[in-house]
Design a protein around this motif. Structure first.
Motif, short mmCIF file in Angstrom:
data_model
loop_
_atom_site.label_atom_id
_atom_site.label_comp_id
_atom_site.label_asym_id
_atom_site.label_seq_id
_atom_site.Cartn_x
_atom_site.Cartn_y
_atom_site.Cartn_z
N SER A 4 46.70 51.48 -18.69
CA SER A 4 47.30 50.13 -18.95
C SER A 4 48.29 50.27 -19.88
N GLU A 63 43.67 41.62 -24.38
CA GLU A 63 42.74 40.31 -24.35
C GLU A 63 43.36 39.06 -24.28
N VAL A 119 46.42 38.44 -23.04
CA VAL A 119 47.08 38.35 -21.69
C VAL A 119 45.96 38.16 -20.58
N LYS A 120 45.00 38.80 -20.67
CA LYS A 120 43.82 38.34 -19.42
C LYS A 120 43.25 36.68 -19.66
N GLU A 121 43.16 36.42 -21.04
CA GLU A 121 42.66 34.86 -21.20
C GLU A 121 43.84 33.95 -20.32
N GLY A 122 45.09 34.31 -20.54
CA GLY A 122 46.12 33.54 -19.90
C GLY A 122 46.04 33.49 -18.34
N TRP A 123 45.55 34.60 -17.72
CA TRP A 123 45.61 34.72 -16.50
C TRP A 123 44.40 33.97 -15.90
N GLY A 124 43.18 33.96 -16.62
CA GLY A 124 42.14 33.09 -16.17
C GLY A 124 41.23 34.06 -15.66
N VAL A 126 41.31 36.48 -12.11
CA VAL A 126 42.46 37.44 -12.11
C VAL A 126 41.82 38.85 -12.73
N ARG A 127 41.91 39.80 -11.96
CA ARG A 127 41.23 41.15 -12.43
C ARG A 127 42.77 42.14 -12.57
N PHE A 128 42.53 42.98 -13.61
CA PHE A 128 43.61 44.01 -14.00
C PHE A 128 43.43 45.08 -12.84
#
Length: 65
Positions: free
Chosen positions: A40, A48, A50-55, A58-60
């Motif tokens: 990553s 963290e 960034v993932k919160e903003g994606w919802g 969404v998975r990395f």
């Protein structure tokens, strides 16, 4: 919010990967697992928000072979 750890303290991901796969986080410059499988560009702390903003849906996922 808690104070961020110093950049001299590596991300936990850097402690469990080979040394040749460790690089600097693009967000805070801490040592993190940057290269190879499971990589990553961001350390866990920077990822963290960034993932919160994606919802939650969404998975990395790496697109590299």
């Amino acid at each position: 919010m808690t104070t961020p750890p110093p950049i001299t303290e590596p991300d936990p991901s850097a402690l469990v990967c080979p040394g040749d796969k460790v690089g600097s986080c693009t967000g805070c410059q801490r040592k993190a697992h940057r290269y190879g499988t499971g990589h990553s560009p961001l350390c866990q702390r920077c990822m963290e928000p960034v993932k919160e903003g994606w919802g939650p849906a969404v998975r990395f996922v790496s697109i590299r072979p």
